[in-house]
Design a protein around this motif. Structure first.
Motif, short mmCIF file in Angstrom:
data_model
loop_
_atom_site.label_atom_id
_atom_site.label_comp_id
_atom_site.label_asym_id
_atom_site.label_seq_id
_atom_site.Cartn_x
_atom_site.Cartn_y
_atom_site.Cartn_z
N THR A 5 0.85 -1.21 0.00
CA THR A 5 0.00 0.00 0.00
C THR A 5 0.87 1.25 0.00
OG1 THR A 5 -1.54 -1.26 1.36
CG2 THR A 5 -1.97 1.11 1.15
N LEU A 6 1.90 1.19 0.85
CA LEU A 6 2.81 2.34 0.93
C LEU A 6 3.53 2.57 -0.40
CD1 LEU A 6 4.51 2.17 4.45
CD2 LEU A 6 3.31 4.11 3.44
N ILE A 8 2.48 1.70 -3.40
CA ILE A 8 1.52 2.22 -4.39
C ILE A 8 1.28 3.72 -4.16
CG2 ILE A 8 -0.91 2.12 -5.14
CD1 ILE A 8 -0.72 -0.95 -4.59
N ALA A 9 1.13 4.07 -2.88
CA ALA A 9 0.90 5.49 -2.54
C ALA A 9 2.09 6.34 -2.97
CB ALA A 9 0.65 5.63 -1.04
N ALA A 10 3.29 5.84 -2.73
CA ALA A 10 4.51 6.59 -3.11
C ALA A 10 4.60 6.74 -4.61
CB ALA A 10 5.74 5.86 -2.56
N ALA A 11 4.27 5.65 -5.33
CA ALA A 11 4.32 5.70 -6.80
C ALA A 11 3.30 6.69 -7.34
CB ALA A 11 4.07 4.30 -7.36
N ALA A 12 2.10 6.66 -6.76
CA ALA A 12 1.05 7.59 -7.19
C ALA A 12 1.48 9.02 -6.94
CB ALA A 12 -0.25 7.28 -6.44
N PHE A 13 2.13 9.26 -5.81
CA PHE A 13 2.60 10.61 -5.46
C PHE A 13 3.65 11.08 -6.47
CE2 PHE A 13 5.56 13.38 -3.15
CZ PHE A 13 4.68 14.38 -2.75
N MET A 14 4.54 10.13 -6.84
CA MET A 14 5.64 10.51 -7.74
C MET A 14 5.16 10.83 -9.16
SD MET A 14 8.99 8.32 -6.73
CE MET A 14 8.23 6.74 -6.58
N VAL A 15 4.16 10.10 -9.65
CA VAL A 15 3.71 10.33 -11.03
C VAL A 15 2.66 11.44 -11.13
CG1 VAL A 15 4.23 7.99 -11.81
CG2 VAL A 15 1.92 8.53 -10.98
#
Lengths: 74, 204
Positions: A5-6, A8-15
């Motif tokens: 989950t973390l 995915i959240a980090a990836a979403a934040f980066m893109v």
């Protein structure tokens, strides 16, 4: 699970920044549309929005920079 | 269709800074921002001193437009390069790209140490209602929509700085060159470039 989950959240934040579209400038009025103030040169004989008459008025005015034309008219 | 341009006749410019003052006064340009300035080379050398008035040249293929990350620049039908201050982020890329040093940044404004970019508008304002108070406060006067030409060129005492439709002002300049040549004077036909500054062609 928490790690995924973390991640995915980090990836979403980066893109997120990558998907932001450049906004671009607002649409501008044509220069031939008369200014909304009291400084308009009324003697030049152009009508608001009429590009051809505005072009002609500015071309005539530009001749004010031509010493050879000005000196002949004196 | 008119394509607006500036030409500065280096044989006539006397470094009076009248154009700079006219611009500052006309647009109420803040302290520290110079939309136009006069550059002099060979200062004090008799016969070799040349001055030129420089501002945004409203390039046909403007590098500032190419590098702006938020695309705040646009070009009018008359070829005038303008920008939208509501979109500008004050990054300064345009000032690195511009070969004339046209983009200026106020010392204190929206982004603290550096404000939104400001530059010569060819007295054409910006993307607000022509002649409105909002346009004046952000970009200065919109003289083109008042049927006038840029204040710097119209105020030039020696008519060294010419502004207006490229076809018209190049005809005026060409006529001057012809007359000077006919009178046995320096033609000054190469405007301002390597030859004017250094008296020859650049080394290969």
């Amino acid at each position: 699970m928490k790690l995924i989950t973390l991640a995915i959240a980090a990836a979403a934040f980066m893109v997120a920044g990558c998907s932001q579209q450049a906004t671009g400038a607002k649409a501008d009025q044509a220069s031939s549309a008369t200014a909304n103030n009291n400084y308009v040169d009324g003697s030049s004989g152009w009508t608001s929005g009429d590009k051809a008459s505005w072009d002609k008025a500015l071309k005539n005015r530009a001749q004010g920079q031509n010493d050879y034309v000005r000196s002949k008219s004196l | 269709m008119a394509q607006m341009k500036f030409i500065c006749d280096t044989e006539r410019c006397i470094e009076c800074n009248g154009c700079v003052t006219a611009c500052k006064a006309e647009h109420d340009v803040p302290w520290g921002v110079n939309r136009r300035r006069v550059v002099t080379i060979n200062d004090g050398e008799v016969g070799a001193e040349k001055s030129i008035s420089v501002a945004c040249m409203h390039c046909a293929d403007a590098p500032c437009m190419a590098v702006c990350p938020v695309q705040c620049f646009y070009k009018t039908d008359e070829g005038v390069v303008l920008h939208d201050k509501d979109v500008c982020i004050g990054c300064g890329y345009c000032s690195y790209a511009c070969p004339f040093g046209a983009p200026q940044f106020p010392q204190s404004a929206t982004f603290g140490m550096r404000g939104k970019m400001d530059k010569c508008t060819f007295c054409a304002g910006g993307p607000e209602e022509n002649g409105s108070q909002a346009e004046y406060e952000k970009y200065g006067r919109n003289r083109l929509s008042e049927g006038k030409l840029p204040a710097c060129a119209e105020m030039c005492s020696t008519k060294a700085l010419l502004g207006g439709d490229g076809d018209v002002i190049s005809d005026i300049f060409r006529n001057r060159v012809t007359m000077r040549q006919a009178n046995g004077k320096e033609a000054g036909a190469n405007l301002f470039g390597w030859g004017t500054a250094y008296g020859g062609k650049p080394a290969a």
